[in-house]
Design an enzyme around this catalytic site. Structure first.
Site, PDB file in Angstrom:
ATOM      1  N   GLY A 188       0.866  -1.183   0.000  1.00  0.00           N
ATOM      2  CA  GLY A 188       0.000   0.000   0.000  1.00  0.00           C
ATOM      3  C   GLY A 188       0.898   1.226   0.000  1.00  0.00           C
ATOM      4  N   GLY A 213       1.446   4.191   3.967  1.00  0.00           N
ATOM      5  CA  GLY A 213       2.571   3.411   3.438  1.00  0.00           C
ATOM      6  C   GLY A 213       3.763   4.303   3.123  1.00  0.00           C
ATOM      7  CG  ASN A 236     -10.208  -1.865   3.981  1.00  0.00           C
ATOM      8  OD1 ASN A 236     -10.188  -1.563   2.787  1.00  0.00           O
ATOM      9  ND2 ASN A 236     -10.062  -0.962   4.937  1.00  0.00           N
ATOM     10  CG  ASN A 247      -8.581   1.309  10.742  1.00  0.00           C
ATOM     11  OD1 ASN A 247      -8.288   0.680  11.747  1.00  0.00           O
ATOM     12  ND2 ASN A 247      -8.385   2.616  10.628  1.00  0.00           N
ATOM     13  CG  ASP A 282      -5.142   4.221  19.467  1.00  0.00           C
ATOM     14  OD1 ASP A 282      -5.400   5.107  18.620  1.00  0.00           O
ATOM     15  OD2 ASP A 282      -5.537   3.047  19.351  1.00  0.00           O
ATOM     16  NE  ARG A 341      -4.089   9.661  16.576  1.00  0.00           N
ATOM     17  CZ  ARG A 341      -4.782   9.006  15.662  1.00  0.00           C
ATOM     18  NH1 ARG A 341      -5.601   8.017  16.032  1.00  0.00           N
ATOM     19  NH2 ARG A 341      -4.667   9.306  14.383  1.00  0.00           N
ATOM     20  CG  HIS A 344      -7.331   1.647  16.129  1.00  0.00           C
ATOM     21  ND1 HIS A 344      -6.784   2.699  16.808  1.00  0.00           N
ATOM     22  CD2 HIS A 344      -7.345   2.029  14.824  1.00  0.00           C
ATOM     23  CE1 HIS A 344      -6.489   3.673  15.959  1.00  0.00           C
ATOM     24  NE2 HIS A 344      -6.828   3.284  14.750  1.00  0.00           N
TER      25      HIS A 344
HETATM   26  O1  TXD Z   1      -3.930   2.918  13.620  1.00  0.00           O
HETATM   27  C1  TXD Z   1      -4.148   2.397  12.543  1.00  0.00           C
HETATM   28  N1  TXD Z   1      -4.087   1.079  12.432  1.00  0.00           N
HETATM   29  C2  TXD Z   1      -4.455   3.203  11.351  1.00  0.00           C
HETATM   30  C3  TXD Z   1      -5.123   2.559  10.259  1.00  0.00           C
HETATM   31  C4  TXD Z   1      -4.101   4.562  11.263  1.00  0.00           C
HETATM   32  C5  TXD Z   1      -4.286   5.243  10.095  1.00  0.00           C
HETATM   33  C6  TXD Z   1      -4.864   4.628   8.894  1.00  0.00           C
HETATM   34  N2  TXD Z   1      -5.382   3.338   9.129  1.00  0.00           N
HETATM   35  C7  TXD Z   1      -5.862   2.559   7.984  1.00  0.00           C
HETATM   36  O2  TXD Z   1      -4.779   2.255   7.110  1.00  0.00           O
HETATM   37  C8  TXD Z   1      -6.870   3.246   7.097  1.00  0.00           C
HETATM   38  O3  TXD Z   1      -8.158   3.229   7.658  1.00  0.00           O
HETATM   39  C9  TXD Z   1      -6.771   2.386   5.841  1.00  0.00           C
HETATM   40  O4  TXD Z   1      -7.534   1.206   6.000  1.00  0.00           O
HETATM   41  C10 TXD Z   1      -5.288   2.027   5.777  1.00  0.00           C
HETATM   42  C11 TXD Z   1      -4.485   2.836   4.761  1.00  0.00           C
HETATM   43  O5  TXD Z   1      -4.715   4.207   4.981  1.00  0.00           O
HETATM   44  P1  TXD Z   1      -4.114   5.296   3.963  1.00  0.00           P
HETATM   45  O6  TXD Z   1      -4.471   6.619   4.519  1.00  0.00           O
HETATM   46  O7  TXD Z   1      -2.701   4.987   3.649  1.00  0.00           O
HETATM   47  O8  TXD Z   1      -5.013   5.004   2.661  1.00  0.00           O
HETATM   48  P2  TXD Z   1      -4.652   5.366   1.147  1.00  0.00           P
HETATM   49  O9  TXD Z   1      -3.850   6.610   1.075  1.00  0.00           O
HETATM   50  O10 TXD Z   1      -5.944   5.288   0.403  1.00  0.00           O
HETATM   51  O11 TXD Z   1      -3.691   4.167   0.695  1.00  0.00           O
HETATM   52  C12 TXD Z   1      -4.125   2.864   0.546  1.00  0.00           C
HETATM   53  C13 TXD Z   1      -3.341   2.266  -0.604  1.00  0.00           C
HETATM   54  C14 TXD Z   1      -3.667   2.905  -1.968  1.00  0.00           C
HETATM   55  O12 TXD Z   1      -2.493   3.401  -2.582  1.00  0.00           O
HETATM   56  C15 TXD Z   1      -4.271   1.752  -2.761  1.00  0.00           C
HETATM   57  O13 TXD Z   1      -3.964   1.802  -4.150  1.00  0.00           O
HETATM   58  C16 TXD Z   1      -3.610   0.562  -2.088  1.00  0.00           C
HETATM   59  O14 TXD Z   1      -3.654   0.869  -0.706  1.00  0.00           O
HETATM   60  N3  TXD Z   1      -4.298  -0.700  -2.357  1.00  0.00           N
HETATM   61  C17 TXD Z   1      -3.644  -1.838  -2.617  1.00  0.00           C
HETATM   62  N4  TXD Z   1      -2.336  -2.111  -2.652  1.00  0.00           N
HETATM   63  C18 TXD Z   1      -1.985  -3.383  -2.975  1.00  0.00           C
HETATM   64  N5  TXD Z   1      -2.880  -4.344  -3.233  1.00  0.00           N
HETATM   65  C19 TXD Z   1      -4.205  -4.108  -3.194  1.00  0.00           C
HETATM   66  N6  TXD Z   1      -5.087  -5.085  -3.448  1.00  0.00           N
HETATM   67  C20 TXD Z   1      -4.641  -2.808  -2.865  1.00  0.00           C
HETATM   68  N7  TXD Z   1      -5.848  -2.223  -2.761  1.00  0.00           N
HETATM   69  C21 TXD Z   1      -5.635  -0.934  -2.441  1.00  0.00           C
END
Ligand code: TXD
Length: 312
Positions: A12, A17, A99, A124, A152, A155, A179
């Site tokens: 990601g 990422g 997801n 998430n 968390d 924060r 979370h």
């Molecule tokens: O505390 C925590 N765990 C979190 C969780 C804190 C912040 C964000 N949190 C979660 O991380 C958020 O709710 C999302 O479920 C993920 C990723 O968040 P982000 O803000 O990085 O989302 P983006 O910017 O949309 O990036 C997700 C990327 C995007 O580039 C997609 O093209 C890619 O994931 N993506 C994939 N990559 C590879 N393979 C597949 N199948 C795929 N599908 C989407």
């Protein structure tokens, strides 16, 4: 101490990422970083940009972007951020259906290529996604861990520090549980320079800090509107990855698989763990008050409901 001899894959190449990759290169924690995304060219472009920071930040390893999982072969740590992020008005649970499919797919591909890796799951709703990775990979429980508690707790520590007017790094505090809204910022164990926070702040102020911590993700989503927090989530994942890669044995709150610890079994939940070269080296148990136990059991109920929806 062993440093920089290892391989880190980040799946990601979105906001979290890329933030994680940026923190990893700025800390120079490994020899090789592979950034993977399903969107053609996205990871390649982001990795090129990141690689060009090397002369300025001192990164001496190699960073590449790809959609090809064979290039992730023999990774030591794999961070999963792939998936959708929240928009205003959405709960973390709203992301589950989409997801879970994404996380299943990337886990299969990544696990095949790196059978000895340790997974750090960020997508998430985290407590259900980490369970998904555990089930789909078939990896031992110590090799699968979720990131939420480090964020968390950071924060929580920030809000305490601001209220008292002290350096944030001098605040020591722990958030356990899910979370989500039922997360448990432990007031009893929060200290500032060794002094209990309860000696320094009124109950009203503490209650407000606890509430703000529980809502901190939504507060940011409310401002950003198009996505969620990424800088500190990325750093939190790298704190964990670094402890594993360098066998630092940091004690950090992480979503770990419980088999009787804290009286809970069969779920991943945020608890203090020691992270080293084997992943979760130990879950550190301690006595909770009956009130804390009751709050933690709300987390367990909520996580079980999420896991049910994964169909696993
Ligand atoms: O505390 C925590 N765990 C979190 C969780 C804190 C912040 C964000 N949190 C979660 O991380 C958020 O709710 C999302 O479920 C993920 C990723 O968040 P982000 O803000 O990085 O989302 P983006 O910017 O949309 O990036 C997700 C990327 C995007 O580039 C997609 O093209 C890619 O994931 N993506 C994939 N990559 C590879 N393979 C597949 N199948 C795929 N599908 C989407």
């Amino acid at each position: 101490m062993e440093t920089k001899s290892r391989k880190l894959t980040i799946i990601g190449a979105g906001a979290v990422g890329c933030a994680a990759a940026q923190w990893a290169i700025s800390r120079n924690i490994c020899e090789e970083i592979v950034l993977v995304d399903v969107v053609e060219g996205l990871a390649v472009g982001k990795a090129l940009d990141l690689s060009q920071a090397a002369p300025l930040c001192g990164f001496t390893g190699n960073i590449i972007g790809t959609s090809d999982y064979t290039l992730t072969k023999d990774s030591d740590v794999i961070i999963i951020t792939a998936g959708l992020a929240r928009k205003p008005g959405m709960s973390r649970d709203d992301l589950l259906e989409k997801n879970v499919q994404i996380v299943k797919e990337v886990t299969q591909k990544a696990a095949q290529n790196s059978p000895s890796a340790c997974f750090i799951v960020i997508t998430n709703p985290i407590d259900a996604m980490v369970y998904t990775v555990f089930k789909v990979s078939g990896f031992p429980k110590n090799k699968v861990v979720g990131m939420a508690g480090v964020l968390d707790s950071a924060r929580y520590r920030t809000f305490i520090a601001k209220e008292i007017g002290v350096a944030p790094k001098d605040v020591s505090a722990l958030v356990m549980g899910i979370h989500g809204d039922f997360m448990l910022p432990l007031v009893r164990l929060a200290t500032v320079g060794g002094i209990p926070v309860s000696e320094l702040l009124t109950q009203d102020k503490i209650d407000a800090i606890v509430k703000r911590t529980q809502q901190a993700g939504a507060e940011i989503v409310g401002h950003l509107k198009t996505g969620s927090a990424f800088v500190t989530p990325g750093l939190s994942a790298i704190e964990m990855a670094q402890s594993i890669l360098n066998d630092e044995k940091r004690i950090l709150p992480c979503a770990a698989y419980l088999e009787g610890e804290f009286g809970i079994s069969g779920v991943f939940l945020g608890v203090p763990v020691i992270l080293g070269k084997n992943g979760v080296e130990k879950i550190v148990e301690f006595e909770l008050t009956s009130e804390e136990k009751a709050l933690l059991s709300k987390s367990v109920e909520a996580v079980k409901k999420q896991v049910e929806k994964t169909g696993l």
